[in-house]
Structure formats: structure tokens, C-alpha cells
Design an enzyme around this catalytic site. Structure first.
Site, PDB file in Angstrom:
ATOM      1  N   TYR A 142       0.806  -1.224   0.049  1.00 53.10           N
ATOM      2  CA  TYR A 142      -0.117   0.111  -0.030  1.00 53.10           C
ATOM      3  C   TYR A 142       0.736   1.308  -0.128  1.00 53.10           C
ATOM      4  CZ  TYR A 142      -4.071  -2.979   0.837  1.00 53.10           C
ATOM      5  OH  TYR A 142      -5.066  -3.954   1.135  1.00 53.10           O
ATOM      6  N   LYS A 193       3.608 -15.240   1.574  1.00 50.78           N
ATOM      7  CA  LYS A 193       3.564 -15.969   0.254  1.00 50.78           C
ATOM      8  C   LYS A 193       5.048 -16.213  -0.138  1.00 50.78           C
ATOM      9  CE  LYS A 193       0.785 -16.928  -2.453  1.00 50.78           C
ATOM     10  NZ  LYS A 193       0.141 -18.286  -2.621  1.00 50.78           N
ATOM     11  N   ASP A 226      -2.616 -17.893   1.474  1.00 51.89           N
ATOM     12  CA  ASP A 226      -3.727 -18.541   0.844  1.00 51.89           C
ATOM     13  C   ASP A 226      -4.082 -19.821   1.722  1.00 51.89           C
ATOM     14  OD1 ASP A 226      -1.430 -19.684   0.023  1.00 51.89           O
ATOM     15  OD2 ASP A 226      -2.165 -20.346  -1.951  1.00 51.89           O
ATOM     16  N   ASP A 254     -10.305  -9.052   7.852  1.00 48.12           N
ATOM     17  CA  ASP A 254     -11.801  -9.035   7.670  1.00 48.12           C
ATOM     18  C   ASP A 254     -12.644 -10.230   7.644  1.00 48.12           C
ATOM     19  OD1 ASP A 254     -11.842  -6.131   7.499  1.00 48.12           O
ATOM     20  OD2 ASP A 254     -12.424  -6.081   5.308  1.00 48.12           O
TER      21      ASP A 254
END
Ligand code: NAD
Length: 370
Positions: A142, A193, A226, A254
């Protein structure tokens, strides 16, 4: 016990409505316990834009830098949607996080027994759930450069963002996670990851390094993000503390939060480095936004904002007994079937207003204090 200072930024929409209930709770603690807090109030988001033409005035930022902790309601409303990006209400909150370097975002996903039926998962998977997700908040994709949208020689548009982490940034958020685990069930799962991203390889190595050097007594495991997402919905109770980067943390927190039911129940804390007083820079806020669809109707659930104050009691004031007392008061209120409309499924009773919910929580505090 020293007197602490709090800067209260109620913000927009239901922000001021839920913050009114937090004020009642703080007044109760001041009258009935050793916790003493001096409150200063100011504007943020659209409310600040309306008065000052900016979502965070310099004098408010200055106060934020000098207070012991910040309590924020919510920012944003449809009437500000057309404003330029730099002065949108949400920029006020992002600027606070950035200027105070609040690098560790703590999002508990806790299932109160009375609300186990509100989860999208079966009750047996969710009852008793108590996870803490620690998300790195001030770096990663971000914020990384280069970023932007460019056009190549053949006229194709190219969107670019850069995932970038330094050793320092990874190590400090890892330490925050290990410290939390020590006060909980001593178990950290780090998610990235590393199979496809070099920044993930670095993340894994640095978290392992901090563990081996400083926290060998805490159990550490690593999981690809994941796979972590799958495990969160398959068997969430296997986790205690999850630490992850900004992007994966945004998504995983979330998902974990929604396991527990309503947005109106979810608190959060964003912590930085310790100040001169030895307590971390801190901003506490509910996860929900300004809820324009219910603003001004007395329908907002104040629990998320009240539980955010419970986090302040724990992480800024080190008052764990008082924090547990407040959490229990919320839990007992819900168990009695006293609920705002977001948590209401018939039961022959009527939902209560924001203010009556706040009063009921204080009533439970009175009972617990006897
Ligand atoms: P939202 O969280 O405001 O609302 C989503 C849904 O949840 C709505 O139906 C709302 O009524 C309900 N809800 C939220 N909080 C509730 C509460 N305490 N009690 C009962 N119901 C509650 O998200 P949104 O609608 O996507 O965004 C509305 C505005 O809030 C936008 O301007 C957005 O940018 C802003 N926002 C701000 C923050 C923040 O301040 N940290 C976070 C998210 C969204």
C-alpha cells in the site's frame, strides 16, 4: 495510578453516537475505579473538513502526538465522496496512522457465547473463538514505490504497486506479535507467500530470526497466506496470534472478523513505538465505518467502540482486570438478550437504542463492581 490523557475524535456518521456511550463508560471507570482519564475532544474526517477545510488539522495532529492514546469513532459520509482524494475524510485517519507510525494493527476475532448463532460457521467451530490478528500497517504494497498507472510504447496501460519490506519493519511487528502471544496462549502463526514472493521469503526469515533470538519460548509456525485463509474458515480455533503483512492482513482480518457476527461488535487497536512514558503510541477504533444508512436513528451498536476502549485499558493503561470487567459487562448484556437491531433475531423482545445499550452495559458494570 497516574492520570492518563485521551484524545477523543468522534468523527462522522454514527461516530459521535457510539462515542457518547464510550464517554459514559469512561465516566463510570473514573467514578468507580483507580482508572483516571482526562479527555480532550477534537474533529477528524468530514467534521474537520467542514470546519477547517482539511480532514485533520495540524493542531489536532499535534494533540494526537502528545496524548497517551486516541479514541476514534468513524470517518466518511456520502456527501464527501466527490472531494479530491487528498482531502477525503479517510485521509485524516490515514495521516494519523502514518504520522504516529502506528505499525501494528491488532484485530481480535472473539466470539461471545451469546452471539455464536450469528456466525456464518456452525456453532461448534466458532464458540469460544479467540484469535488476535496482528497486521503490519505502515508499509508493504500500500505504500511501496514505484506505484501508479503508466502507458507503455504500445499504448497498454500498466498499473504498478510495489511490495517492499525492510528487516526493521518486519522485526518490529514480529516482536509485537510475540509479546502479545506471551500474554495469551503463547502461539504465533506467521503468514506470507514465501513460495512466490521474495518479500515473503524475507518476512519468513526475519520472523524466524526474531523468534530464535528473542522469543524461543513462544511456539512459532509459518503458513502461506492462501492456506491460512482456508484454515481460518475450516478450523479457526487452531490459531492464537496471527502476524502478517499489510495486504494479507487487510484481507485475513476482515475474513476472521466476520466469523464472529456483526461489524458492530469488532474493536481494533493500532500501536506504535513506546513514547517517553513507556507506553506505545496508540489509536483505538471500531472496525466499522460511519454507517450513513443508520446515522441519527439510534440504531448503532456501541459495543465495538466500547470494546475498543477495553483494548485501551489493556494495551495503554495496563489495566487488564478493568479491561476484562468491561468485556464481561458487554458479554452479560448480550446474554440477557439486550441488543441493538444489528444483533436482533426476534426472541419476543424489542431491539434497544444505542443509548439504552450503553446504559445496560454500565448497569452490568455496576453489578460486577458489587
Ligand atoms: P460501514 O461499516 O459504515 O457499514 C457497513 C454496514 O454495517 C452498514 O449497513 C451499517 O449500517 C452497518 N454497521 C456498521 N457499523 C455498525 C454499528 N456500530 N452498529 C450497527 N450496524 C453497523 O461501511 P460502509 O457502508 O462501507 O462505509 C460507510 C462510510 O464509512 C464510507 O464513507 C467509508 O469510507 C467509511 N469507512 C470508515 C472507516 C473508518 O472510519 N475506519 C472504516 C470503513 C468505512
Amino acid at each position: 495510578m497516574p492520570k492518563y490523557s485521551a484524545l477523543m475524535l468522534a468523527g462522522d456518521g454514527i461516530g459521535p453516537e457510539v462515542m457518547r456511550e464510550v464517554k459514559k463508560v469512561i465516566a463510570w471507570f473514573s467514578q468507580n475505579t483507580k482508572v483516571q482519564i482526562e479527555i480532550d475532544e477534537d474533529l477528524v474526517g468530514g467534521a474537520s473538513y467542514d470546519k477547517h477545510g482539511t480532514p485533520l488539522h495540524d493542531h489536532t495532529l499535534e494533540k494526537a502526538k502528545n496524548t497517551d492514546f486516541i479514541l476514534l469513532g468513524a470517518v466518511g459520509a456520502p456527501k464527501y465522496d466527490e472531494l479530491p482524494f487528498e482531502i477525503k475524510p479517510e485521509r485524516g485517519l490515514l495521516k494519523l496512522r502514518k504520522e504516529l507510525d502506528l505499525f501494528a494493527n491488532l484485530r481480535p476475532a472473539q466470539c461471545f457465547d451469546a452471539l455464536a448463532d450469528y456466525s456464518s460457521l456452525k456453532k461448534e467451530f466458532i464458540a469460544g473463538l479467540d484469535i488476535m490478528i496482528v497486521r503490519e500497517l505502515t508499509s508493504g504494497v500500500y505504500f511501496g514505490e514505484p506505484r501508479g498507472i503508466t502507458v507503455d510504447e504500445e499504448g497498454n496501460r500498466i498499473g504498478i504497486n510495489t511490495q517492499r519490506y525492510t528487516t526493521h519493519e518486519i522485526r518490529r511487528v514480529a516482536r509485537a506479535a510475540f509479546e502479545l502471544a506471551k500474554k495469551r496462549n503463547n502461539n504465533v502463526c506467521s503468514m506470507e507467500k514465501a513460495n512466490v514472493m521474495e518479500s515473503g521469503v524475507l518476512w519468513r526469515e526475519e520472523v524466524q530470526h526474531v523468534h530464535d533470538e528473542e522469543y524461543p519460548e513462544v511456539q512459532l509456525s509459518h503458513m502461506y497466506a492462501d492456506a491460512g485463509a482456508m484454515q481460518l474458515v475450516r478450523a479457526p480455533k487452531q490459531f492464537d496470534v496471527i502476524v502478517t503483512d499489510n495486504l494479507f492482513g487487510d484481507i485475513l482480518s476482515d475474513a476472521a472478523a466476520m466469523l464472529t457476527g456483526s461489524l458492530g461488535m469488532l474493536p481494533s487497536a493500532s500501536l506504535g513505538s513506546p513514547s517517553k512514558k513507556g507506553i506505545p503510541k496508540a489509536l483505538y477504533e471500531p472496525v466499522h465505518g460511519s454507517a450513513p444508512d443508520i446515522t441519527g436513528q439510534g440504531k448503532a451498536n456501541p459495543s465495538a467502540c466500547i470494546l475498543s476502549f477495553a483494548m485501551a485499558l489493556k494495551y495503554s493503561l495496563d489495566c487488564t482486570t478493568e479491561a476484562a470487567m468491561l468485556e464481561t459487562a458487554v458479554q452479560k448484556t448480550l446474554a440477557k438478550g439486550i441488543r441493538t437491531p444489528d444483533l436482533f433475531q426476534g426472541q419476543g423482545k424489542k431491539p434497544v437504542s444505542t443509548s439504552i445499550m450503553g446504559d445496560a452495559i454500565i448497569n452490568e458494570l455496576n453489578i460486577l463492581a458489587c
